[in-house]
Scaffold this motif. Sequence first.
Motif, PDB file in Angstrom:
ATOM      1  N   LEU A  12      23.348  73.450  30.932  1.00 26.32           N
ATOM      2  CA  LEU A  12      24.069  72.706  31.965  1.00 26.32           C
ATOM      3  C   LEU A  12      23.904  71.195  31.803  1.00 26.32           C
ATOM      4  CD1 LEU A  12      23.225  74.857  35.131  1.00 26.32           C
ATOM      5  CD2 LEU A  12      25.275  74.948  33.704  1.00 26.32           C
ATOM      6  N   TRP A  13      22.749  70.774  31.278  1.00 27.17           N
ATOM      7  CA  TRP A  13      22.514  69.336  31.132  1.00 27.17           C
ATOM      8  C   TRP A  13      21.474  69.064  30.056  1.00 27.17           C
ATOM      9  CZ3 TRP A  13      19.277  66.646  35.549  1.00 27.17           C
ATOM     10  CH2 TRP A  13      18.028  67.230  35.629  1.00 27.17           C
ATOM     11  N   ASP A  14      21.313  67.771  29.735  1.00 25.02           N
ATOM     12  CA  ASP A  14      20.295  67.289  28.817  1.00 25.02           C
ATOM     13  C   ASP A  14      19.473  66.239  29.569  1.00 25.02           C
ATOM     14  OD1 ASP A  14      18.734  66.122  26.880  1.00 25.02           O
ATOM     15  OD2 ASP A  14      20.362  65.786  25.449  1.00 25.02           O
ATOM     16  N   SER A  15      18.229  66.581  29.888  1.00 30.31           N
ATOM     17  CA  SER A  15      17.360  65.661  30.629  1.00 30.31           C
ATOM     18  C   SER A  15      16.258  65.083  29.747  1.00 30.31           C
ATOM     19  CB  SER A  15      16.721  66.390  31.819  1.00 30.31           C
ATOM     20  OG  SER A  15      15.838  67.404  31.359  1.00 30.31           O
ATOM     21  N   THR A  16      16.390  65.242  28.419  1.00 34.58           N
ATOM     22  CA  THR A  16      15.274  64.909  27.530  1.00 34.58           C
ATOM     23  C   THR A  16      14.872  63.435  27.587  1.00 34.58           C
ATOM     24  OG1 THR A  16      16.856  64.779  25.688  1.00 34.58           O
ATOM     25  CG2 THR A  16      15.604  66.809  25.907  1.00 34.58           C
ATOM     26  N   LEU A  88      24.824  65.389  32.326  1.00 34.02           N
ATOM     27  CA  LEU A  88      25.570  66.635  32.476  1.00 34.02           C
ATOM     28  C   LEU A  88      26.490  66.818  31.281  1.00 34.02           C
ATOM     29  CD1 LEU A  88      26.692  66.453  36.228  1.00 34.02           C
ATOM     30  CD2 LEU A  88      24.637  67.522  35.284  1.00 34.02           C
ATOM     31  N   TYR A  89      26.668  68.057  30.849  1.00 35.06           N
ATOM     32  CA  TYR A  89      27.619  68.307  29.763  1.00 35.06           C
ATOM     33  C   TYR A  89      29.048  68.089  30.271  1.00 35.06           C
ATOM     34  CZ  TYR A  89      23.749  69.885  26.931  1.00 35.06           C
ATOM     35  OH  TYR A  89      22.579  69.918  26.217  1.00 35.06           O
ATOM     36  N   ASP A  90      29.917  67.736  29.340  1.00 36.59           N
ATOM     37  CA  ASP A  90      31.281  67.317  29.680  1.00 36.59           C
ATOM     38  C   ASP A  90      31.985  68.332  30.582  1.00 36.59           C
ATOM     39  OD1 ASP A  90      30.939  65.066  28.175  1.00 36.59           O
ATOM     40  OD2 ASP A  90      32.071  65.800  26.429  1.00 36.59           O
ATOM     41  N   PHE A 119      17.659  68.724  39.990  1.00 32.87           N
ATOM     42  CA  PHE A 119      18.917  68.778  39.233  1.00 32.87           C
ATOM     43  C   PHE A 119      20.100  68.940  40.182  1.00 32.87           C
ATOM     44  CE2 PHE A 119      21.995  72.057  37.815  1.00 32.87           C
ATOM     45  CZ  PHE A 119      22.728  71.297  36.904  1.00 32.87           C
ATOM     46  N   LEU A 120      20.002  69.902  41.071  1.00 34.12           N
ATOM     47  CA  LEU A 120      21.098  70.162  42.007  1.00 34.12           C
ATOM     48  C   LEU A 120      21.294  69.002  42.974  1.00 34.12           C
ATOM     49  CD1 LEU A 120      20.304  73.903  42.862  1.00 34.12           C
ATOM     50  CD2 LEU A 120      22.140  73.060  41.389  1.00 34.12           C
ATOM     51  N   LYS A 121      20.193  68.456  43.479  1.00 35.95           N
ATOM     52  CA  LYS A 121      20.282  67.393  44.477  1.00 35.95           C
ATOM     53  C   LYS A 121      20.846  66.108  43.891  1.00 35.95           C
ATOM     54  CE  LYS A 121      17.474  64.764  47.771  1.00 35.95           C
ATOM     55  NZ  LYS A 121      16.090  64.545  48.322  1.00 35.95           N
ATOM     56  N   TYR A 122      20.314  65.666  42.747  1.00 37.68           N
ATOM     57  CA  TYR A 122      20.750  64.389  42.181  1.00 37.68           C
ATOM     58  C   TYR A 122      22.230  64.413  41.840  1.00 37.68           C
ATOM     59  CZ  TYR A 122      21.026  60.164  39.405  1.00 37.68           C
ATOM     60  OH  TYR A 122      21.391  58.926  38.927  1.00 37.68           O
ATOM     61  N   HIS A 123      22.681  65.523  41.255  1.00 39.15           N
ATOM     62  CA  HIS A 123      24.071  65.610  40.801  1.00 39.15           C
ATOM     63  C   HIS A 123      24.993  66.264  41.828  1.00 39.15           C
ATOM     64  CE1 HIS A 123      23.218  63.995  36.845  1.00 39.15           C
ATOM     65  NE2 HIS A 123      22.165  64.786  36.785  1.00 39.15           N
ATOM     66  N   LYS A 124      24.453  66.549  43.024  1.00 36.32           N
ATOM     67  CA  LYS A 124      25.239  67.080  44.141  1.00 36.32           C
ATOM     68  C   LYS A 124      25.995  68.359  43.747  1.00 36.32           C
ATOM     69  CE  LYS A 124      25.808  62.588  46.435  1.00 36.32           C
ATOM     70  NZ  LYS A 124      24.876  61.856  45.542  1.00 36.32           N
ATOM     71  N   LEU A 125      25.264  69.309  43.205  1.00 41.36           N
ATOM     72  CA  LEU A 125      25.863  70.556  42.725  1.00 41.36           C
ATOM     73  C   LEU A 125      25.410  71.778  43.531  1.00 41.36           C
ATOM     74  CD1 LEU A 125      25.401  69.936  38.890  1.00 41.36           C
ATOM     75  CD2 LEU A 125      27.506  69.646  40.207  1.00 41.36           C
ATOM     76  N   ARG A 197      31.448  74.322  23.717  1.00 42.31           N
ATOM     77  CA  ARG A 197      31.424  73.286  24.748  1.00 42.31           C
ATOM     78  C   ARG A 197      31.488  73.981  26.090  1.00 42.31           C
ATOM     79  NH1 ARG A 197      35.989  69.277  23.921  1.00 42.31           N
ATOM     80  NH2 ARG A 197      36.246  69.359  26.165  1.00 42.31           N
ATOM     81  N   PHE A 198      31.031  73.305  27.121  1.00 43.12           N
ATOM     82  CA  PHE A 198      30.885  73.988  28.402  1.00 43.12           C
ATOM     83  C   PHE A 198      32.210  74.505  28.949  1.00 43.12           C
ATOM     84  CE2 PHE A 198      30.094  74.290  33.003  1.00 43.12           C
ATOM     85  CZ  PHE A 198      28.980  75.115  32.976  1.00 43.12           C
ATOM     86  N   ASP A 199      33.277  73.740  28.773  1.00 47.14           N
ATOM     87  CA  ASP A 199      34.555  74.190  29.346  1.00 47.14           C
ATOM     88  C   ASP A 199      35.172  75.361  28.583  1.00 47.14           C
ATOM     89  OD1 ASP A 199      35.358  72.730  27.155  1.00 47.14           O
ATOM     90  OD2 ASP A 199      36.498  71.241  28.298  1.00 47.14           O
ATOM     91  N   ASP A 200      34.573  75.783  27.465  1.00 52.26           N
ATOM     92  CA  ASP A 200      35.018  77.016  26.802  1.00 52.26           C
ATOM     93  C   ASP A 200      34.822  78.225  27.712  1.00 52.26           C
ATOM     94  OD1 ASP A 200      35.807  75.737  24.500  1.00 52.26           O
ATOM     95  OD2 ASP A 200      34.032  76.292  23.329  1.00 52.26           O
ATOM     96  N   LEU A 201      33.961  78.111  28.707  1.00 52.68           N
ATOM     97  CA  LEU A 201      33.773  79.207  29.652  1.00 52.68           C
ATOM     98  C   LEU A 201      35.065  79.569  30.367  1.00 52.68           C
ATOM     99  CD1 LEU A 201      30.323  78.260  31.213  1.00 52.68           C
ATOM    100  CD2 LEU A 201      30.800  80.240  29.771  1.00 52.68           C
ATOM    101  N   LEU A 202      35.927  78.587  30.568  1.00 53.41           N
ATOM    102  CA  LEU A 202      37.197  78.863  31.256  1.00 53.41           C
ATOM    103  C   LEU A 202      38.120  79.713  30.402  1.00 53.41           C
ATOM    104  CD1 LEU A 202      37.917  75.392  32.895  1.00 53.41           C
ATOM    105  CD2 LEU A 202      36.808  77.396  33.898  1.00 53.41           C
ATOM    106  N   LYS A 203      37.993  79.596  29.085  1.00 54.20           N
ATOM    107  CA  LYS A 203      38.779  80.447  28.194  1.00 54.20           C
ATOM    108  C   LYS A 203      38.175  81.849  28.117  1.00 54.20           C
ATOM    109  CE  LYS A 203      39.717  76.449  25.218  1.00 54.20           C
ATOM    110  NZ  LYS A 203      39.491  75.861  23.866  1.00 54.20           N
ATOM    111  N   LEU A 204      36.839  81.888  28.155  1.00 58.66           N
ATOM    112  CA  LEU A 204      36.139  83.156  28.013  1.00 58.66           C
ATOM    113  C   LEU A 204      36.265  84.016  29.267  1.00 58.66           C
ATOM    114  CD1 LEU A 204      34.310  84.680  26.017  1.00 58.66           C
ATOM    115  CD2 LEU A 204      32.353  83.545  27.083  1.00 58.66           C
ATOM    116  N   PHE A 205      36.200  83.364  30.438  1.00 62.76           N
ATOM    117  CA  PHE A 205      36.251  84.110  31.701  1.00 62.76           C
ATOM    118  C   PHE A 205      37.453  83.702  32.520  1.00 62.76           C
ATOM    119  CE2 PHE A 205      31.523  83.695  30.883  1.00 62.76           C
ATOM    120  CZ  PHE A 205      31.420  84.941  30.300  1.00 62.76           C
TER     121      PHE A 205
END
Length: 205
Positions: A12-16, A88-90, A119-125, A197-205
């Motif tokens: 979901l994200w990269d916090s490194t 956050l990933y694109d 994670f949820l609070k900062y990015h309002k998710l 890429r993250f939005d490939d999920l929309l094609k998959l599901f």
Amino acid sequence: MDSIIFDLDGTLWDSTDVVLMAWNEVVEGYQEIENPITKEDLKSIMGLQVKEIGRKLFPSVGEDVQQEILKKCCEIECGYIEKQGGILYDHLEAVLRVLSQKYKLFIVSNCQCGYIEVFLKYHKLENYFTDFENPGRTGLSKGENIKLIMDRNNLKKPVYVGDTEGDRKAAIHAGIPFVYARYGFGEVIEFDHVIDRFDDLLKLF
């Protein structure tokens, strides 16, 4: 399929970058640790549990010191993330918005208590996810925490989305399909589905 359970780091994200600053602040206080932690070090331990991380990052000190360092690292990193967030990933929120209209969404990550929350609070998710779990709260493995989420929310046909071999094994343990996020930190050879890429999920599901 009635739900999607997500890993967090590398999925979901990269916090490194933020975590690296926090952890090296702690490590500087230990003379027996000669070298600072690198970004590559962090990526190599994503998905592991605390004892495994200690052995891999700090092999020159005993397990008690390893765990002491990691406890301090985990305590300070949530404060850093609460102020700075991560990357956050694109298109992440847009994709979550669409998916949450069709499926219940969850997070299961090998992290400490408070990490998923910031994670949820900062990015309002917060509104996109029904529930989440981690070993910091339960003391269980990722596979067991996935099963816990399934039982607690009466899930019948979930999938697990993650980026490491440990994620794949956790999905197998829980008896559910594994979607490999190939853009993340790990390398996985076997999987049920793959996204680049993250939005490939929309094609998959």
